[in-house]
Design a protein around this motif. Sequence first.
Motif, PDB file in Angstrom:
ATOM      1  N   ARG A  96       0.885  -1.119   0.020  1.00 14.79           N
ATOM      2  CA  ARG A  96      -0.028  -0.183   0.013  1.00 14.79           C
ATOM      3  C   ARG A  96       0.681   1.288  -0.035  1.00 14.79           C
ATOM      4  O   ARG A  96       0.505   2.005  -0.695  1.00 14.79           O
ATOM      5  N   SER A  97       2.010   1.106   0.744  1.00 11.05           N
ATOM      6  CA  SER A  97       2.829   2.382   0.775  1.00 11.05           C
ATOM      7  C   SER A  97       3.554   2.502  -0.603  1.00 11.05           C
ATOM      8  O   SER A  97       3.753   3.617  -0.950  1.00 11.05           O
ATOM      9  N   ASN A 100       0.853   3.966  -2.759  1.00  8.63           N
ATOM     10  CA  ASN A 100       0.874   5.517  -2.328  1.00  8.63           C
ATOM     11  C   ASN A 100       2.108   6.400  -2.708  1.00  8.63           C
ATOM     12  O   ASN A 100       1.848   7.502  -3.373  1.00  8.63           O
ATOM     13  N   THR A 101       3.177   5.802  -2.636  1.00  5.28           N
ATOM     14  CA  THR A 101       4.568   6.477  -2.874  1.00  5.28           C
ATOM     15  C   THR A 101       4.415   6.815  -4.701  1.00  5.28           C
ATOM     16  O   THR A 101       4.799   7.917  -5.151  1.00  5.28           O
ATOM     17  N   PHE A 104       1.773   9.359  -5.374  1.00  5.50           N
ATOM     18  CA  PHE A 104       2.397  10.787  -4.997  1.00  5.50           C
ATOM     19  C   PHE A 104       3.146  11.356  -6.132  1.00  5.50           C
ATOM     20  O   PHE A 104       3.011  12.483  -6.563  1.00  5.50           O
ATOM     21  N   PHE A 185      -5.228  12.554   1.251  1.00  3.11           N
ATOM     22  CA  PHE A 185      -4.176  12.444   0.213  1.00  3.11           C
ATOM     23  C   PHE A 185      -4.206  13.510  -0.752  1.00  3.11           C
ATOM     24  O   PHE A 185      -3.033  14.069  -1.066  1.00  3.11           O
ATOM     25  N   ASP A 270      -3.934   3.936   6.678  1.00  7.22           N
ATOM     26  CA  ASP A 270      -2.649   3.970   5.635  1.00  7.22           C
ATOM     27  C   ASP A 270      -2.952   4.608   4.280  1.00  7.22           C
ATOM     28  O   ASP A 270      -2.327   4.162   3.328  1.00  7.22           O
ATOM     29  N   ALA A 271      -4.035   5.336   4.236  1.00 15.93           N
ATOM     30  CA  ALA A 271      -4.389   6.073   2.932  1.00 15.93           C
ATOM     31  C   ALA A 271      -3.412   7.081   2.564  1.00 15.93           C
ATOM     32  O   ALA A 271      -2.954   7.190   1.353  1.00 15.93           O
ATOM     33  N   THR A 272      -2.508   7.454   3.457  1.00 15.84           N
ATOM     34  CA  THR A 272      -1.506   8.510   3.061  1.00 15.84           C
ATOM     35  C   THR A 272      -0.098   8.013   3.528  1.00 15.84           C
ATOM     36  O   THR A 272       0.868   8.646   3.329  1.00 15.84           O
ATOM     37  N   VAL A 274       3.243   6.299   3.078  1.00 19.19           N
ATOM     38  CA  VAL A 274       4.217   6.302   1.946  1.00 19.19           C
ATOM     39  C   VAL A 274       5.658   5.470   2.600  1.00 19.19           C
ATOM     40  O   VAL A 274       5.603   5.048   3.589  1.00 19.19           O
TER      41      VAL A 274
END
Length: 321
Positions: A96-97, A100-101, A104, A185, A270-272, A274
Amino acid sequence: MTSSSAAPAGAPADVAAPAADERGPSPGRARRGSPGEALAAYTFLAPNLVLLGLFVLLPLAWAVWISTQDTDGFGAGTFVGADNYARLLSDGTFWRSVVNTTLFTAIVTPASMALGLGAAVLLDGALPARGLFRSVLILPMAVSGVATALIGVLVFDENSGVLDGVIRALGLPGVAWQSGGAAAFTSVVLVTLWWRVGFNMLIYLAALQGVGAHLHEAATLDGASAWQRFRYVTVPMVGPASFFLLVMNVIYSFQVFDIVFVMTGGGPRDATSVLVTYAYETGFVTRDQGYAAAIGVVLLLLTLAVTAVRWRTSRTRDLVE
């Protein structure tokens, strides 16, 4: 009695061809520096090489070694080989990270570069009060990432934030900037753009100083519109600056930490999160520092891979052009 050097064809008979040692070095022959010059060069490089080794290469090698251990940072660890890396394959939070990374980076990098280039083009022209606008855009560069994130909290707090107060004053429903995954996010992305656009604008503004006015004048005489001049003159001429900014923004985006940590802490759910915030939480909250080091090594490899691909494709494209 004949001369040892024949005269060139068509030259007077009394003019001899220059001797080989008077013709200078042949084209394409590289000049070899003396040992003294090489020693002087390494002497000047030595302080930087020592600092690079002490503060970059040595910690990197130590992180790789820690990633092969099961340790909490206190006392001797237990060597586990590649077990920490194998754990990553089944770690949902890690993937998930990674997503997100990547997301982003995919949003912030092109958006900040596009906004920076647009602002630079406007501020390079005859825009009224352009000195003031330049100062406003560059001002966030003088503020640290943590201070920028605190400003973001003041603006995007869903209970007492300035933006939420304006939205509710207009009779609209408030936005869950901290408790909603997509909204959280988005708030991180917006604050990051506010912080990064000024840097991109400054680099592009410097690059635009090297674009000759005669190029735009020639394009105008050929009937090119403003968009065509921007697309076919400005954008190619600032290509080196774009490559530099792309690499720098990708590296920053992969290593983003302070803004995410202060504004959302990686939440909600854990939505944001990274890679750097997950490595921090793993290493300093749950004290699984071997696993956190493995996350850091993977992050380094991802950054190097993306940078290398971009470097390779950019060089190939330049060669084709």
